[in-house]
Each structure stands twice: as C-alpha cells, then as structure tokens.
Design an enzyme around this catalytic site. Sequence first.
Site, PDB file in Angstrom:
ATOM      1  N   LEU A   1      41.198  41.702  36.247  1.00 32.76           N
ATOM      2  CA  LEU A   1      40.470  41.539  34.925  1.00 32.76           C
ATOM      3  C   LEU A   1      38.941  41.049  35.100  1.00 32.76           C
ATOM      4  CD1 LEU A   1      40.563  40.519  31.854  1.00 32.76           C
ATOM      5  CD2 LEU A   1      41.272  38.222  32.886  1.00 32.76           C
ATOM      6  N   ARG A   2      38.883  40.457  36.280  1.00 33.44           N
ATOM      7  CA  ARG A   2      37.375  39.624  36.352  1.00 33.44           C
ATOM      8  C   ARG A   2      36.462  41.106  36.729  1.00 33.44           C
ATOM      9  NH1 ARG A   2      34.153  35.319  37.594  1.00 33.44           N
ATOM     10  NH2 ARG A   2      35.844  34.009  37.436  1.00 33.44           N
TER      11      ARG A   2
ATOM     12  N   PHE B   1      41.984  41.056  15.982  1.00 36.72           N
ATOM     13  CA  PHE B   1      41.610  42.350  16.734  1.00 36.72           C
ATOM     14  C   PHE B   1      41.904  42.285  18.210  1.00 36.72           C
ATOM     15  CE2 PHE B   1      37.892  39.546  16.725  1.00 36.72           C
ATOM     16  CZ  PHE B   1      37.418  39.765  17.938  1.00 36.72           C
TER      17      PHE B   1
ATOM     18  N   GLU C   1      46.341  33.641  25.702  1.00 36.91           N
ATOM     19  CA  GLU C   1      46.359  32.371  26.347  1.00 36.91           C
ATOM     20  C   GLU C   1      45.104  31.750  26.403  1.00 36.91           C
ATOM     21  OE1 GLU C   1      49.393  32.367  29.677  1.00 36.91           O
ATOM     22  OE2 GLU C   1      48.827  34.295  29.754  1.00 36.91           O
TER      23      GLU C   1
ATOM     24  N   TYR D   1      39.660  32.576  29.169  1.00 40.15           N
ATOM     25  CA  TYR D   1      38.444  33.137  28.751  1.00 40.15           C
ATOM     26  C   TYR D   1      37.274  32.156  28.753  1.00 40.15           C
ATOM     27  CZ  TYR D   1      40.823  37.284  27.595  1.00 40.15           C
ATOM     28  OH  TYR D   1      41.396  38.683  27.746  1.00 40.15           O
TER      29      TYR D   1
HETATM   30  C1  LIG Z   1      45.927  37.992  31.665  1.00 40.93           C
HETATM   31  C2  LIG Z   1      45.650  39.101  32.342  1.00 40.93           C
HETATM   32  C3  LIG Z   1      44.841  40.268  31.896  1.00 40.93           C
HETATM   33  C4  LIG Z   1      44.871  38.715  33.651  1.00 40.93           C
HETATM   34  O1  LIG Z   1      44.591  39.723  34.448  1.00 40.93           O
HETATM   35  P1  LIG Z   1      44.486  39.450  36.234  1.00 40.93           P
HETATM   36  O2  LIG Z   1      43.841  40.944  36.720  1.00 40.93           O
HETATM   37  O3  LIG Z   1      45.676  39.088  36.847  1.00 40.93           O
HETATM   38  O4  LIG Z   1      43.230  38.616  36.306  1.00 40.93           O
HETATM   39  P2  LIG Z   1      42.290  38.286  37.356  1.00 40.93           P
HETATM   40  O5  LIG Z   1      43.140  38.222  38.820  1.00 40.93           O
HETATM   41  O6  LIG Z   1      41.066  39.139  37.391  1.00 40.93           O
HETATM   42  O7  LIG Z   1      41.888  36.799  37.403  1.00 40.93           O
HETATM   43  C5  LIG Z   1      40.512  36.484  36.957  1.00 40.93           C
HETATM   44  C6  LIG Z   1      40.452  34.767  36.663  1.00 40.93           C
HETATM   45  O8  LIG Z   1      41.422  34.396  35.584  1.00 40.93           O
HETATM   46  C7  LIG Z   1      42.416  33.576  35.958  1.00 40.93           C
HETATM   47  N1  LIG Z   1      43.657  33.937  34.992  1.00 40.93           N
HETATM   48  C8  LIG Z   1      44.266  35.161  35.012  1.00 40.93           C
HETATM   49  N2  LIG Z   1      45.260  34.905  34.244  1.00 40.93           N
HETATM   50  C9  LIG Z   1      45.163  33.871  33.698  1.00 40.93           C
HETATM   51  C10 LIG Z   1      46.115  33.221  32.806  1.00 40.93           C
HETATM   52  N3  LIG Z   1      47.015  33.953  32.237  1.00 40.93           N
HETATM   53  N4  LIG Z   1      45.914  32.080  32.661  1.00 40.93           N
HETATM   54  C11 LIG Z   1      45.010  31.179  33.267  1.00 40.93           C
HETATM   55  N5  LIG Z   1      43.842  31.726  34.128  1.00 40.93           N
HETATM   56  C12 LIG Z   1      44.264  33.028  34.435  1.00 40.93           C
HETATM   57  C13 LIG Z   1      42.437  33.804  37.332  1.00 40.93           C
HETATM   58  O9  LIG Z   1      43.029  32.796  38.227  1.00 40.93           O
HETATM   59  C14 LIG Z   1      41.065  34.135  37.792  1.00 40.93           C
HETATM   60  O10 LIG Z   1      40.227  33.114  38.013  1.00 40.93           O
HETATM   61  P3  LIG Z   1      39.161  33.008  38.736  1.00 40.93           P
HETATM   62  O11 LIG Z   1      38.446  34.543  38.929  1.00 40.93           O
HETATM   63  O12 LIG Z   1      38.188  32.142  38.219  1.00 40.93           O
HETATM   64  O13 LIG Z   1      39.548  32.601  40.196  1.00 40.93           O
HETATM   65  C15 LIG Z   1      47.084  39.604  32.914  1.00 40.93           C
HETATM   66  O14 LIG Z   1      47.924  39.017  33.343  1.00 40.93           O
HETATM   67  C16 LIG Z   1      47.687  40.396  31.535  1.00 40.93           C
HETATM   68  O15 LIG Z   1      47.311  41.614  31.377  1.00 40.93           O
HETATM   69  N6  LIG Z   1      48.614  39.776  30.800  1.00 40.93           N
HETATM   70  C17 LIG Z   1      49.329  40.215  29.681  1.00 40.93           C
HETATM   71  C18 LIG Z   1      48.405  40.823  28.527  1.00 40.93           C
HETATM   72  C19 LIG Z   1      47.315  39.675  28.058  1.00 40.93           C
HETATM   73  O16 LIG Z   1      47.785  38.656  27.864  1.00 40.93           O
HETATM   74  N7  LIG Z   1      46.016  39.917  27.864  1.00 40.93           N
HETATM   75  C20 LIG Z   1      44.962  39.310  27.632  1.00 40.93           C
HETATM   76  C21 LIG Z   1      44.820  39.650  26.026  1.00 40.93           C
HETATM   77  S1  LIG Z   1      43.608  38.615  25.434  1.00 40.93           S
END
Ligand SMILES: CC(C)(COP(=O)(O)OP(=O)(O)OC[C@H]1O[C@@H](n2cnc3c(N)ncnc32)[C@H](O)[C@@H]1OP(=O)(O)O)[C@@H](O)C(=O)NCCC(=O)NCCS
Length: 408
Positions: free
Chosen positions: A105-106, A408, A130, A134
């Site tokens: 995600l980052r 959206f 969640e 962000y």
């Molecule tokens: C949310 C989601 C996109 C995170 O993706 P990811 O690749 O695991 O995230 P990353 O490893 O890049 O994490 C980036 C940062 O966000 C934080 N983070 C990731 N998911 C998080 C969550 N659900 N709640 C709180 N913090 C979160 C990580 O700890 C990390 O923090 P840091 O870089 O400051 O140490 C993924 O879990 C997902 O697809 N979830 C289901 C769909 C969804 O919710 N999408 C978002 C729609 S708005």
Amino acid sequence: MALSEPVHAESAVTLTPRSATDDDWSKMLRLDATSFGHVVDPASLAAWRSMIPAGGALVVEDGGDVVGQALYLDMEMTVPGGGRLPVAGISWVAVAPTHRRRGLLRAMLTELHDRIAVAGYPVAALTASEGGIYGRFGYGPATVQQGWSVDRRRVQFRPDAPDPGGVRIVAPAEHLEDFAERYDRWRANTPGGLARPRALWDDLMADRDGERGGGSPLFAFLHPDGYLLYRAHGEHAKYVRVVEKVAVTADADIALWRTLCGMDLMERIEIETHPGDPLPYLLTDARPVRTTASGDELWVRLNDIPTALQARSYGADLEVVLGVTDAFRGDVDRFVLRVEGGRAYCARTDAAAEVGLDVDVLGALYLGAHRASSFAAANRLRCNDSEIIGRLDAAFASEVSAELGFPF
Ligand SMILES: CC(C)(COP(=O)(O)OP(=O)(O)OC[C@H]1O[C@@H](n2cnc3c(N)ncnc32)[C@H](O)[C@@H]1OP(=O)(O)O)[C@@H](O)C(=O)NCCC(=O)NCCS
C-alpha cells in the site's frame, strides 16, 4: 524456547507498482471482489473507469497475478464559500490477503501521489474502509457522518414547524434530469459536494439487484428544490432506508422529512446524514431520532496548501504563520495565512511558525467540520496563544455543513 513471529519469505517489498493496462482489469475486478466481498457489475466498472485519467491506475503484479491496486479519479469538489477545486479521488485500493503488511500500500500510494503532484491536483480525497490507515499518508477526516434510526411512529412535528409541501411521488428512472439539476444546485453550495458525471447517474439509476442490499427497487420523492431516493426493507415490519436525500433549501428538507415520516406502514427510517440535518429541531420530542453511528466519511489531503487555502472562504479575519509537517511526502513548510473580509492570501514564508500541525490535521479542518481547539486540546495543533486558536475556530467554521457528495 521463546516463541517468535513466523518470518515471511518475502517480508520486504520487492514488488514495484506499474500502470494498469486494459488486460489487468479482469484480475483487478477479482482482487476488488475478494477484498470487499462484493462483485462490481461490468457496466458499473465502465462508468467508474471513465473517470480515471491516463496513468491514474496502478497495479502490483506477482507471478502473473494482480496482488495490489490503487487508482485516482478525476473529480471536482466544492469548498466552503462555493469555490470548486480539482480533486484526485483515491479509490479501488486493495492488497491481496496473501501479500498484506509488506509495504505494498505504501509503495502504491507513494507512486500515485507522485503522479497526482505532476498532474497538479491541489487536493486529494478518499473514503476509508478503516479509520486507522490514512492519517499517516496526510489525510484527515473532513466531514462527519451520522447514522440515524428514526422511530417514525413516535414522530410528532411541532405545531409551529413549517409544512411547505410540494413533494411528488415519482418513478426514479423517469426523473434523472430532475435529480441531477437539484443535485448540481445542492453541491454548488455544499462543502464536500462532488461533480457527478452522467455515467454515474446512469449507474445509480440502473438500480441493479446486486446494489439493493436486500431491499426493494428504488423509490423516489421529488420536490422543486430537492429529492429523496429510498428502498423499503423487511418483511412484516417494513422500514425505509434512505439512499440519498438532497435538499437545496430548508423548505425542501422539511417537506421531504414530512413525507417520509408520513408513511404509515413503515416502522422506522434509517438514514446516513450529517450534524446539520434539521429533523430533531422540528419535533415536539427529538428522542425518536436515535443516533446509531457517528464517524468520518470524506478524508482530505492538501497537496498544494496555498492553492487549497485560498480557494475557500472564511468566517473571520486572521493572520497566522502555520508550520505544517508532512511525514509522507517529506516536507516541513511554513505558510502565512492572511484572511480579510472572508478571502485568504496564503504563501510560503520564512517567518517563525505560530501554530504547528501535521497536514492531516489541516485536511480535517479544511471543510469546517472540525475545530482547531479540539485538535489543540489533543496536542495535535500546537500553539501557545489561545486567542489564535479561537480565531482559527472562527475563521475555518463553515456556514453550510460539509457533506460527502457521493461515495467513491
Ligand atoms: C488496507 C490495505 C490496503 C493495507 O495494505 P498493506 O499492503 O498491507 O499495507 P502496507 O503494508 O503498505 O502498510 C502501510 C502502512 O499502513 C499501516 N496499515 C496497513 N493496514 C492498516 C490497517 N488496516 N489499519 C491500520 N494501519 C494499517 C501499516 O502498519 C503501515 O504503517 P507504516 O508504513 O506507517 O509502518 C489491505 O490490508 C487491504 O487491501 N485491505 C482490504 C481492502 C481495504 O480495506 N482497502 C482500503 C480501502 S479504503
């Protein structure tokens, strides 16, 4: 022996985001459906895709599979005072459960915001699955949404409450143009209002089974200055769930509420609305209006602080130097913000900061839904002068409650 976390073979990011191609979309649909538990209809996808600028969609691929995706939509948002800004609307963010928490995600948001900066969007916005994700990327919750459950049978309007009338029951599909005309007038004056392209109106009016959440087809009320779309839910004790209520005037709002509350056979009304909604003030007893949820809806990130702050109007004069930190984009900058007669001048400065805050806090203040003093109490806005905090409260307040135009 001490227990330890299993070490994943690929714990570091080795995968790089790239632009999505047409061939990726069937896999992106699969990842979206897996992540959100909901399958998007192909016609609906086409409507949303029409809003993605060239280079606006990213994927991360692993072994031929799409394991991460994020994109931005070209949007336009109203700010306090009725100004409009181009906004990059982040959407379709997902990382496969097989690849989560490895920095995908980052990596995607870093690349996407580089592209958004090149494209020159002063503001980015999103709705979050969640609340904890962000803030670290400089987004602050900029509108407040309230979920209400109204016990319709106990509702009694005050004898002095206006009764403007003017509501018609209409077939939704036949009145798209009427809804769009009222929506446009509403969003022109509402902070957080978004331009809604025709493709998204057609998508809403398609009223597909999969979008009904177990409810009836859409029903509609039309007023010269507003409209309301809803579905009926439930078997014996039926209730109403409002899909969209748009009122350009106070009279339209009251007329629509009176019509809703007049539906004898509906037990209750469920609606997602905002703190400025007038219903409780119209009743002899406001308790039948129960708040079932209250939280964030639209999240805002100010990419170009002078452009964003000069675009909105203000409720009071102000002269202050803001020191704004942005850990995500690596910037610490100072800005002078001078407000006179409601309009602002804002530019970078070398002067000492009087107020220190992170860019997500500035995003949360931007549409007037939160107060500087609340962030000051939480030590998220740092200032030694309580008068300045009071002036920030008065200046950033918005006469019109901020609302999200559409999800959206
Ligand atoms: C949310 C989601 C996109 C995170 O993706 P990811 O690749 O695991 O995230 P990353 O490893 O890049 O994490 C980036 C940062 O966000 C934080 N983070 C990731 N998911 C998080 C969550 N659900 N709640 C709180 N913090 C979160 C990580 O700890 C990390 O923090 P840091 O870089 O400051 O140490 C993924 O879990 C997902 O697809 N979830 C289901 C769909 C969804 O919710 N999408 C978002 C729609 S708005």
